[in-house]
Design an enzyme around this catalytic site. Structure first.
Site, PDB file in Angstrom:
ATOM      1  N   SER A 109       3.727 -16.833 -38.253  1.00  0.00           N
ATOM      2  CA  SER A 109       4.453 -17.245 -37.073  1.00  0.00           C
ATOM      3  C   SER A 109       5.206 -18.547 -37.547  1.00  0.00           C
ATOM      4  O   SER A 109       4.835 -19.621 -37.705  1.00  0.00           O
ATOM      5  CB  SER A 109       3.683 -17.573 -35.958  1.00  0.00           C
ATOM      6  OG  SER A 109       4.462 -18.385 -35.025  1.00  0.00           O
ATOM      7  N   HIS A 136       6.958 -13.251 -37.961  1.00  0.00           N
ATOM      8  CA  HIS A 136       6.821 -13.211 -36.587  1.00  0.00           C
ATOM      9  C   HIS A 136       7.492 -14.565 -36.032  1.00  0.00           C
ATOM     10  O   HIS A 136       7.714 -15.612 -36.194  1.00  0.00           O
ATOM     11  CB  HIS A 136       5.220 -13.441 -36.165  1.00  0.00           C
ATOM     12  CG  HIS A 136       4.805 -13.596 -34.871  1.00  0.00           C
ATOM     13  ND1 HIS A 136       4.712 -12.090 -34.291  1.00  0.00           N
ATOM     14  CD2 HIS A 136       4.556 -14.127 -33.942  1.00  0.00           C
ATOM     15  CE1 HIS A 136       4.385 -12.419 -33.095  1.00  0.00           C
ATOM     16  NE2 HIS A 136       4.156 -13.692 -32.691  1.00  0.00           N
ATOM     17  N   ASP A 145       8.545 -16.280 -32.727  1.00  0.00           N
ATOM     18  CA  ASP A 145       7.981 -16.614 -31.198  1.00  0.00           C
ATOM     19  C   ASP A 145       9.072 -17.246 -30.139  1.00  0.00           C
ATOM     20  O   ASP A 145       9.587 -18.211 -30.488  1.00  0.00           O
ATOM     21  CB  ASP A 145       6.706 -17.461 -30.997  1.00  0.00           C
ATOM     22  CG  ASP A 145       5.752 -16.973 -31.724  1.00  0.00           C
ATOM     23  OD1 ASP A 145       5.222 -15.863 -30.953  1.00  0.00           O
ATOM     24  OD2 ASP A 145       4.968 -17.246 -32.401  1.00  0.00           O
ATOM     25  N   MET A 170      10.471 -18.219 -26.736  1.00  0.00           N
ATOM     26  CA  MET A 170       9.793 -18.770 -25.353  1.00  0.00           C
ATOM     27  C   MET A 170      11.009 -19.532 -24.494  1.00  0.00           C
ATOM     28  O   MET A 170      11.834 -19.946 -25.007  1.00  0.00           O
ATOM     29  CB  MET A 170       8.707 -19.827 -25.660  1.00  0.00           C
ATOM     30  CG  MET A 170       7.740 -19.370 -26.663  1.00  0.00           C
ATOM     31  SD  MET A 170       6.389 -20.506 -26.467  1.00  0.00           S
ATOM     32  CE  MET A 170       5.419 -19.932 -27.912  1.00  0.00           C
ATOM     33  N   HIS A 203       8.768 -11.643 -30.745  1.00  0.00           N
ATOM     34  CA  HIS A 203       7.634 -11.544 -29.757  1.00  0.00           C
ATOM     35  C   HIS A 203       8.390 -12.518 -28.393  1.00  0.00           C
ATOM     36  O   HIS A 203       8.759 -13.492 -28.554  1.00  0.00           O
ATOM     37  CB  HIS A 203       6.497 -12.294 -30.043  1.00  0.00           C
ATOM     38  CG  HIS A 203       5.480 -12.558 -29.100  1.00  0.00           C
ATOM     39  ND1 HIS A 203       4.142 -13.390 -29.295  1.00  0.00           N
ATOM     40  CD2 HIS A 203       5.422 -11.939 -28.014  1.00  0.00           C
ATOM     41  CE1 HIS A 203       3.569 -13.258 -28.162  1.00  0.00           C
ATOM     42  NE2 HIS A 203       4.086 -12.555 -27.277  1.00  0.00           N
ATOM     43  N   MET A 217       8.353 -13.793 -24.993  1.00  0.00           N
ATOM     44  CA  MET A 217       7.525 -14.648 -24.006  1.00  0.00           C
ATOM     45  C   MET A 217       8.495 -15.177 -22.957  1.00  0.00           C
ATOM     46  O   MET A 217       8.798 -16.191 -22.996  1.00  0.00           O
ATOM     47  CB  MET A 217       6.684 -15.546 -24.659  1.00  0.00           C
ATOM     48  CG  MET A 217       5.442 -14.938 -25.539  1.00  0.00           C
ATOM     49  SD  MET A 217       4.782 -16.134 -26.547  1.00  0.00           S
ATOM     50  CE  MET A 217       5.715 -16.247 -27.924  1.00  0.00           C
ATOM     51  N   MET A 268      -2.710 -10.646 -27.265  1.00  0.00           N
ATOM     52  CA  MET A 268      -2.988 -12.115 -27.323  1.00  0.00           C
ATOM     53  C   MET A 268      -3.915 -12.666 -27.465  1.00  0.00           C
ATOM     54  O   MET A 268      -4.863 -12.398 -26.422  1.00  0.00           O
ATOM     55  CB  MET A 268      -2.004 -12.873 -25.965  1.00  0.00           C
ATOM     56  CG  MET A 268      -0.543 -12.503 -26.053  1.00  0.00           C
ATOM     57  SD  MET A 268       0.260 -13.277 -27.534  1.00  0.00           S
ATOM     58  CE  MET A 268      -0.256 -14.833 -27.546  1.00  0.00           C
ATOM     59  N   ASP A 283      -2.500 -11.869 -32.147  1.00  0.00           N
ATOM     60  CA  ASP A 283      -1.826 -13.137 -32.032  1.00  0.00           C
ATOM     61  C   ASP A 283      -2.238 -14.411 -31.438  1.00  0.00           C
ATOM     62  O   ASP A 283      -2.699 -14.097 -29.997  1.00  0.00           O
ATOM     63  CB  ASP A 283      -0.412 -12.659 -31.601  1.00  0.00           C
ATOM     64  CG  ASP A 283       0.671 -13.902 -31.634  1.00  0.00           C
ATOM     65  OD1 ASP A 283       0.262 -14.760 -32.119  1.00  0.00           O
ATOM     66  OD2 ASP A 283       1.729 -13.664 -30.927  1.00  0.00           O
TER      67      ASP A 283
END
Ligand code: DX5
Ligand code: ZN
Length: 216
Positions: free
Chosen positions: A9, A34, A36, A38, A67, A69, A138, A176
Site C-alpha cells: 500500500s 495498492h 488507498d 480516502m 481501494h 474509501m 478489512m 487489508d
C-alpha cells in the site's frame, strides 16, 4: 498451493518520491500496487485521487489496485478507469448503489472489487460476490495505515472462501490492514495480502518474500 500475491500500500510510501517507491517495490517482487483513496468523509483522512493513478500508470507494469474509501464512488469510477486502474474496489457502506457501481466498473473494462468494514457482516456482501473479481476484507477500521490487525475478522474470510467454493466462483480474496510476518499466519484462505507499514518500514524485498512464502 501457490504463493500469496503481495500488494504494497503506497499509503506508507514516501510521497515525495512516489514513482521511485513504486519502482522499488516492483523490483522487490510486489505483485500489485495498492492505492488507498480516502475522501475525508467516508473515513476521517484524505489521501490521493485519480491524477496520482494516472501519473503512476506509465511507471509500472504491475496492476494498480484502487481501494476507494469514499462516500460517492459512482462519481469517480470513470476517472479511475480512465487513469488506468486495473481493479476498482468500492465499499458496500458507501452512499452509491453497489450493484450499479460494480456494473459500471465492469463496463469500463476494469475489474470490480467489493470491500466491507470490520463491523459489516459477511451476509451483507454475499449477494454481490458472484459479480466481482475481488473481495477486500478489512482487518482494521479503514482510514489509516499502521493499525493493529483485528483477529476477529478471520472468520469472515473463511465464510467468503466457503461461499466462493459453493458458487464455484474464482474471485480473489484480499486482506487489508495490519498484515505482517505474525498476522499472516491467520490468512491462509486469502489470495492477496495488502501491506503498508510492514513493507515500507522494513526492507522491501525481505518483507515481500516473508509474506509471499507464508502460504502453506
Ligand atoms: C487502511 C488502508 C490500508 C492500509 C494498510 O484504511 O486501506 O491499505 O494502508 O496499512 P498497514 O499495512 O500499515 O495496516
Ligand atoms: Zn486499502
Amino acid at each position: 498451493m501457490s504463493a500469496f500475491l503481495v500488494a504494497p500500500s503506497i499509503l506508507s510510501a514516501d510521497f515525495s518520491r512516489l514513482g521511485e517507491e513504486v519502482a522499488a517495490v516492483e523490483k522487490a517482487g510486489a505483485d500489485w500496487i495498492h492505492v488507498d483513496v480516502m475522501d475525508g468523509h467516508f473515513v476521517p483522512n484524505l489521501t490521493i485521487g485519480a491524477p496520482v493513478v494516472k501519473s503512476l500508470r506509465p511507471t509500472t507494469q504491475l496492476p494498480l489496485d484502487c481501494h476507494l474509501m469514499i462516500s460517492h464512488p459512482s462519481k469517480y469510477i470513470g476517472d479511475f478507469a480512465k487513469a488506468g486502474a486495473d481493479y476498482i474496489t468500492i465499499h458496500l457502506e458507501s452512499e452509491s448503489d453497489t450493484a450499479q457501481c460494480i456494473q459500471s466498473i465492469r463496463e469500463l473494462g476494469v475489474k470490480p472489487g467489493i470491500s466491507l468494514r470490520p463491523g459489516t457482516p459477511f451476509e451483507e456482501i454475499k449477494p454481490f460476490i458472484k459479480d466481482v473479481d475481488l473481495i477486500l476484507v478489512m482487518t482494521v477500521e479503514p482510514g489509516f495505515g499502521g493499525q493493529s490487525f483485528m483477529e476477529d475478522q478471520v472468520e469472515k474470510i473463511a465464510k467468503i472462501r466457503a461461499h466462493l467454493n459453493e458458487i464455484n466462483h474464482s474471485a480473489l480474496i484480499e486482506v487489508d490492514g495490519g498484515v505482517n510476518a505474525e498476522t499472516v499466519k491467520h490468512l491462509q484462505e486469502a489470495d492477496v495480502l495488502v501491506a503498508g507499514s510492514f513493507v515500507f518500514k522494513n526492507d522491501y524485498k525481505n518483507s515481500i518474500d516473508i509474506l509471499k512464502s507464508a502460504k502453506d
